[in-house]
Write an enzyme that holds these catalytic residues in place. Structure first.
Site, PDB file in Angstrom:
ATOM      1  N   SER A  59       0.788  -1.293   0.029  1.00 51.33           N
ATOM      2  CA  SER A  59       0.056  -0.088   0.049  1.00 51.33           C
ATOM      3  C   SER A  59       0.784   1.265   0.097  1.00 51.33           C
ATOM      4  O   SER A  59       0.420   2.394  -0.524  1.00 51.33           O
ATOM      5  CB  SER A  59      -0.858   0.021   1.151  1.00 51.33           C
ATOM      6  OG  SER A  59      -1.853  -1.034   1.304  1.00 51.33           O
ATOM      7  N   ALA A 112      -2.391   0.324  10.033  1.00 50.69           N
ATOM      8  CA  ALA A 112      -1.702  -0.908   9.905  1.00 50.69           C
ATOM      9  C   ALA A 112      -1.648  -1.458   8.722  1.00 50.69           C
ATOM     10  O   ALA A 112      -2.516  -1.304   7.739  1.00 50.69           O
ATOM     11  CB  ALA A 112      -2.445  -1.790  11.038  1.00 50.69           C
ATOM     12  N   PRO A 113      -0.513  -2.055   8.552  1.00 54.84           N
ATOM     13  CA  PRO A 113       0.587  -2.270   9.028  1.00 54.84           C
ATOM     14  C   PRO A 113       1.719  -0.976   9.240  1.00 54.84           C
ATOM     15  O   PRO A 113       2.859  -1.253   9.640  1.00 54.84           O
ATOM     16  CB  PRO A 113       1.440  -3.514   8.558  1.00 54.84           C
ATOM     17  CG  PRO A 113       1.046  -3.637   7.108  1.00 54.84           C
ATOM     18  CD  PRO A 113      -0.307  -2.985   7.084  1.00 54.84           C
ATOM     19  N   GLY A 114       1.399  -0.223   8.303  1.00 54.64           N
ATOM     20  CA  GLY A 114       2.231   1.052   8.444  1.00 54.64           C
ATOM     21  C   GLY A 114       2.774   1.784   7.118  1.00 54.64           C
ATOM     22  O   GLY A 114       3.761   2.569   7.240  1.00 54.64           O
ATOM     23  N   GLY A 115       2.318   1.079   6.051  1.00 54.06           N
ATOM     24  CA  GLY A 115       2.836   1.786   4.752  1.00 54.06           C
ATOM     25  C   GLY A 115       2.723   3.134   4.625  1.00 54.06           C
ATOM     26  O   GLY A 115       3.824   3.863   4.217  1.00 54.06           O
ATOM     27  N   ASP A 172     -10.611   4.136  16.895  1.00 52.46           N
ATOM     28  CA  ASP A 172     -11.712   4.007  15.762  1.00 52.46           C
ATOM     29  C   ASP A 172     -11.149   5.238  14.864  1.00 52.46           C
ATOM     30  O   ASP A 172     -11.586   6.241  15.462  1.00 52.46           O
ATOM     31  CB  ASP A 172     -12.997   4.100  16.290  1.00 52.46           C
ATOM     32  CG  ASP A 172     -13.860   3.714  15.142  1.00 52.46           C
ATOM     33  OD1 ASP A 172     -13.377   3.930  13.874  1.00 52.46           O
ATOM     34  OD2 ASP A 172     -15.163   3.673  15.336  1.00 52.46           O
ATOM     35  N   LYS A 203     -13.225   3.276  -1.788  1.00 48.15           N
ATOM     36  CA  LYS A 203     -13.432   2.045  -2.462  1.00 48.15           C
ATOM     37  C   LYS A 203     -14.446   2.114  -3.107  1.00 48.15           C
ATOM     38  O   LYS A 203     -15.623   2.744  -2.816  1.00 48.15           O
ATOM     39  CB  LYS A 203     -13.558   1.118  -1.220  1.00 48.15           C
ATOM     40  CG  LYS A 203     -12.635   0.917  -0.151  1.00 48.15           C
ATOM     41  CD  LYS A 203     -11.104   0.716  -0.453  1.00 48.15           C
ATOM     42  CE  LYS A 203     -10.263   1.246   0.476  1.00 48.15           C
ATOM     43  NZ  LYS A 203      -8.821   0.858   0.149  1.00 48.15           N
TER      44      LYS A 203
HETATM   45  C1  SAM Z   1      -5.847  -1.085   3.641  1.00 53.52           C
HETATM   46  S1  SAM Z   1      -5.424  -1.436   5.284  1.00 53.52           S
HETATM   47  C2  SAM Z   1      -4.179   0.100   5.463  1.00 53.52           C
HETATM   48  C3  SAM Z   1      -2.997  -0.323   4.840  1.00 53.52           C
HETATM   49  C4  SAM Z   1      -2.121   0.812   5.213  1.00 53.52           C
HETATM   50  N1  SAM Z   1      -2.321   1.977   4.551  1.00 53.52           N
HETATM   51  C5  SAM Z   1      -0.684   0.471   4.828  1.00 53.52           C
HETATM   52  O1  SAM Z   1       0.089   1.506   3.829  1.00 53.52           O
HETATM   53  O2  SAM Z   1       0.036  -0.314   5.474  1.00 53.52           O
HETATM   54  C6  SAM Z   1      -6.811  -0.805   6.232  1.00 53.52           C
HETATM   55  C7  SAM Z   1      -6.702  -0.784   7.671  1.00 53.52           C
HETATM   56  O3  SAM Z   1      -7.794   0.206   7.822  1.00 53.52           O
HETATM   57  C8  SAM Z   1      -8.111  -0.345   9.206  1.00 53.52           C
HETATM   58  N2  SAM Z   1      -9.353   0.168   9.789  1.00 53.52           N
HETATM   59  C9  SAM Z   1     -10.637  -0.395   9.253  1.00 53.52           C
HETATM   60  N3  SAM Z   1     -11.747   0.311   9.812  1.00 53.52           N
HETATM   61  C10 SAM Z   1     -10.846   1.074  10.758  1.00 53.52           C
HETATM   62  C11 SAM Z   1     -11.340   2.009  11.606  1.00 53.52           C
HETATM   63  N4  SAM Z   1     -12.910   2.147  11.818  1.00 53.52           N
HETATM   64  N5  SAM Z   1     -10.699   2.751  12.578  1.00 53.52           N
HETATM   65  C12 SAM Z   1      -9.461   2.553  12.553  1.00 53.52           C
HETATM   66  N6  SAM Z   1      -8.854   1.703  11.404  1.00 53.52           N
HETATM   67  C13 SAM Z   1      -9.642   1.131  10.802  1.00 53.52           C
HETATM   68  C14 SAM Z   1      -7.774  -1.890   9.393  1.00 53.52           C
HETATM   69  O4  SAM Z   1      -7.496  -2.285  10.547  1.00 53.52           O
HETATM   70  C15 SAM Z   1      -6.680  -2.085   8.496  1.00 53.52           C
HETATM   71  O5  SAM Z   1      -5.399  -2.040   8.997  1.00 53.52           O
END
Ligand code: SAM
EC number: 2.1.1.186
Length: 349
Positions: A184, A217-220, A256, A301
Site C-alpha cells: 500500500s 496498519a501495518p504502516g505503509g 476508531d 473504495k
Molecule cells: C488497507 S489497510 C491500510 C494499509 C495501510 N495504509 C498501509 O499502507 O499499510 C486498512 C486498515 O484500516 C483499518 N481500519 C478499518 N476500519 C477502521 C476503523 N474504523 N478505525 C481504524 N482503523 C480501521 C484496518 O484495521 C486496516 O489495518
C-alpha cells in the site's frame, strides 16, 4: 478523425467514457466516447480536440492514466512499412521533443510491447531525418506518442509534457523498497506524484509537519510520511511494524478512525480505511470542515456496479459537506484497484 485518447485500468472503460462524456458536455464541447470493454483505453471523438484538451487537465481526470490528443488514426497500416504513413500523417507538424511508442495496458495490448520497442528504434531516426524529432529529449517541446492497438492499427498522438503523465503508458514504475511495511505504501507514493504538482509537493509537504494516518496498519502510508520527515499519529487497532515506530516520529493510537480527532489542528490527514465510500467521504468532509487538517489524501473504495455514479456522488457529498473553497483532485492510480484516491487542499486564491 480527431479527439482525445486516454488510457485507463482495463475494465474501467465505461467509467472513463462516462467521465469524458460528462466533462466534455459541461465544457460545451460536442463529441462522443468510443470504447470497447477491456480495451484499456477510450477515444473521445471531437472536432474540437485542442479546446477539449485544454479544458480537461490530466491531473483532474479521475479514470484517465494518460491523456493524449489524436493527430491521426491509421487503422490499416501495412506491416511491411508502417513508417511512411506515420511520417505523412505528421506533415506540417512542429518538431517533437521526444517519441514514445506505446500500447494499452490490456490483455490485447501487452503482447505489442516488443513491436513498440523495435518500431520505436526504427521510427526515431526516420523522424529526425524528416526534421520532426530533436536529437536529444527536450521536455519543453510536445511529446509524440504512437499508440499501437494492434499490429496494423495505430493512433498518432501528441502530449503536452506539462499536462500529461510523465510515465510511458501512464504507469509510474515505483520500486517497493525492502523496508516498506506494505505494498500500500506505493499507493501513497504514487498519489503524491500523480495528484500534486512538483511545486505543491515541495510547498505542502515540509519536514516537521504533523499528520494523522487513519487505518494505518501495518504502516505503509505512515512510513511514506516519515520518509518525508513528518510526525504522524497512526490510528488503527491493528499493529504497526516495529521499524516504523522506531523512527521516533510515530505515535500509534489504537482507536476508531471514524471517531478519533486530533487535539490540535494538523497539516495533513491520510486515510486508507476499507469502508463504505460514502461513510469515508462524510468523515473526510468533517475533518476539512472542522479544520482538523489542511490537506488530505484518502481512498474511496468503489462498488462493483455504477462506479462512475458512486464516484460522483461521493465527491459531491464530500465537497458539499466540507463547505469550504477546496481544490479536490481524484484519480484511479495504477496501484489502486477497485478504488480511487482523492487529494484535497485549500483552493488557491
Ligand atoms: C488497507 S489497510 C491500510 C494499509 C495501510 N495504509 C498501509 O499502507 O499499510 C486498512 C486498515 O484500516 C483499518 N481500519 C478499518 N476500519 C477502521 C476503523 N474504523 N478505525 C481504524 N482503523 C480501521 C484496518 O484495521 C486496516 O489495518
Amino acid at each position: 478523425m480527431t479527439g482525445l485518447l486516454c488510457y485507463c485500468r482495463q475494465g474501467f472503460e465505461p467509467e472513463l467514457a462516462g467521465e469524458l462524456n460528462e466533462r466534455a458536455g459541461a465544457a460545451g464541447i460536442a463529441g462522443y466516447a468510443r470504447t470497447q470493454r477491456n480495451d484499456g483505453y477510450v477515444v473521445f471523438v471531437t472536432d474540437e480536440a485542442a479546446a477539449l484538451d485544454q479544458r480537461l487537465p490530466w491531473r483532474e481526470l479521475i479514470f484517465a492514466r494518460q491523456k493524449l490528443q489524436i493527430l491521426a488514426e491509421l487503422p490499416q497500416l501495412d506491416a511491411s512499412d508502417r513508417i511512411t504513413p506515420i511520417i505523412a500523417a505528421l506533415e506540417g507538424q512542429q518538431r517533437f521533443g521526444d517519441l514514445w511508442v506505446e500500447h494499452p495496458d490490456s490483455d490485447a495490448g501487452k503482447p505489442l510491447a516488443g513491436l513498440a520497442r523495435s518500431f520505436g528504434n526504427a521510427l526515431r531516426p526516420a523522424l529526425r531525418k524528416a526534421g520532426l524529432l530533436t536529437d536529444k529529449t527536450n521536455t519543453k517541446l510536445p511529446r509524440l506518442h504512437i499508440v499501437f492497438v494492434d499490429g496494423t492499427h495505430a493512433f498518432v498522438c501528441v502530449a503536452d509534457t506539462r499536462d500529461s503523465a510523465p510515465w510511458p503508458l501512464g504507469i509510474p514504475r515505483l520500486k517497493l523498497l525492502s523496508d516498506a511495511p506494505s505494498r500500500s505504501a506505493l499507493k501513497l507514493e504514487e498519489a503524491l506524484l500523480a495528484l500534486l504538482t512538483p511545486e505543491e509537493r515541495e510547498a505542502l509537504m515540509v519536514p516537521g509537519m504533523r499528520a494523522a494516518d487513519l487505518g494505518a496498519a501495518p504502516g505503509g502510508w505512515t512510513w511514506v510520511l516519515t520518509r518525508q520527515h513528518l510526525r504522524v499519529s497512526s490510528i488503527d487497532n491493528g499493529p504497526l511494524r516495529q521499524h516504523v515506530i522506531d523512527t521516533g516520529l510515530v505515535e500509534h493510537l489504537r482507536a476508531d478512525g471514524f471517531h478519533w480527532q486530533p487535539e490540535v489542528p494538523l497539516d495533513w490527514m491520510v486515510c486508507d480505511m476499507v469502508e463504505q465510500p460514502r461513510r469515508v467521504a462524510e468523515r473526510m468532509a468533517t475533518w476539512l470542515r472542522e479544520g482538523w487538517c489542511k490537506h488530505a489524501i484518502f481512498n474511496l473504495k468503489l462498488p462493483m456496479k455504477k462506479r462512475w455514479d458512486e464516484t460522483k456522488l461521493c465527491l459531491d457529498l464530500f465537497a458539499d459537506q466540507a463547505g469550504k473553497s477546496l481544490t479536490i483532485r481524484a484519480k484511479q492510480l495504477y496501484h489502486d484497484r477497485e478504488e480511487i484516491t482523492v487529494f484535497v487542499t485549500p483552493a488557491r486564491r
